[in-house]
Design a protein around this motif. Structure first.
Motif, PDB file in Angstrom:
ATOM      1  N   PRO A  54      46.231  28.441  46.863  1.00  0.00           N
ATOM      2  CA  PRO A  54      45.500  28.027  45.661  1.00  0.00           C
ATOM      3  C   PRO A  54      45.348  29.157  44.632  1.00  0.00           C
ATOM      4  CG  PRO A  54      44.387  27.217  47.623  1.00  0.00           C
ATOM      5  CD  PRO A  54      45.456  28.159  48.081  1.00  0.00           C
ATOM      6  N   ALA A  55      45.038  30.357  45.099  1.00  0.00           N
ATOM      7  CA  ALA A  55      44.897  31.492  44.181  1.00  0.00           C
ATOM      8  C   ALA A  55      46.241  31.852  43.552  1.00  0.00           C
ATOM      9  CB  ALA A  55      44.313  32.695  44.910  1.00  0.00           C
ATOM     10  N   GLU A  57      48.762  29.831  42.984  1.00  0.00           N
ATOM     11  CA  GLU A  57      49.089  28.805  41.986  1.00  0.00           C
ATOM     12  C   GLU A  57      48.310  29.020  40.697  1.00  0.00           C
ATOM     13  OE1 GLU A  57      48.540  25.017  43.848  1.00  0.00           O
ATOM     14  OE2 GLU A  57      50.369  25.217  45.049  1.00  0.00           O
ATOM     15  N   ARG A  58      47.027  29.386  40.810  1.00  0.00           N
ATOM     16  CA  ARG A  58      46.222  29.653  39.611  1.00  0.00           C
ATOM     17  C   ARG A  58      46.782  30.837  38.825  1.00  0.00           C
ATOM     18  NH1 ARG A  58      42.085  28.501  43.237  1.00  0.00           N
ATOM     19  NH2 ARG A  58      41.618  30.712  43.554  1.00  0.00           N
ATOM     20  N   ALA A  59      47.396  31.784  39.549  1.00  0.00           N
ATOM     21  CA  ALA A  59      47.973  32.960  38.902  1.00  0.00           C
ATOM     22  C   ALA A  59      49.384  32.701  38.390  1.00  0.00           C
ATOM     23  CB  ALA A  59      47.981  34.138  39.878  1.00  0.00           C
TER      24      ALA A  59
END
Length: 72
Positions: A54-55, A57-59
Motif C-alpha cells: 500500500p505504501a 503504491e501511494r509512492a
C-alpha cells in the motif's frame, strides 16, 4: 537441538525425492530441509511485500519496472 518430523509421501513424490537425492549426492533429509527453508523465505518475502505494497503504491511504485527505474 534437533527435532525429527515424520511426513507421508505418496509413491510418486517418494521416487522423485529419492532420484533427486541420488542425482545431487545429497540426502533426502538435506533436500527436504533445503526445500522447507526456501519455502519459508518465500513466505516471509510475500508477507513483507503485502505489508509494504500500500505504501509503495501511494509512492507511485505500481510495477517492478517502476522500482528498477528508480534504483538503476
Amino acid at each position: 537441538m534437533s527435532t525429527t518430523l515424520t511426513i507421508r509421501l505418496d509413491d510418486k513424490l517418494d521416487v522423485q525425492l529419492t532420484r533427486l537425492a541420488q542425482e545431487t549426492g545429497r540426502t533426502r533429509s538435506e533436500l527436504v530441509r533445503s526445500f522447507i527453508r526456501q519455502q519459508m523465505a518465500r513466505a516471509r518475502f510475500e508477507r513483507a511485500r503485502r505489508l509494504i505494497e500500500p505504501a509503495a503504491e501511494r509512492a507511485g511504485y505500481l510495477t517492478d519496472e517502476d522500482v528498477f527505474r528508480d534504483v538503476s
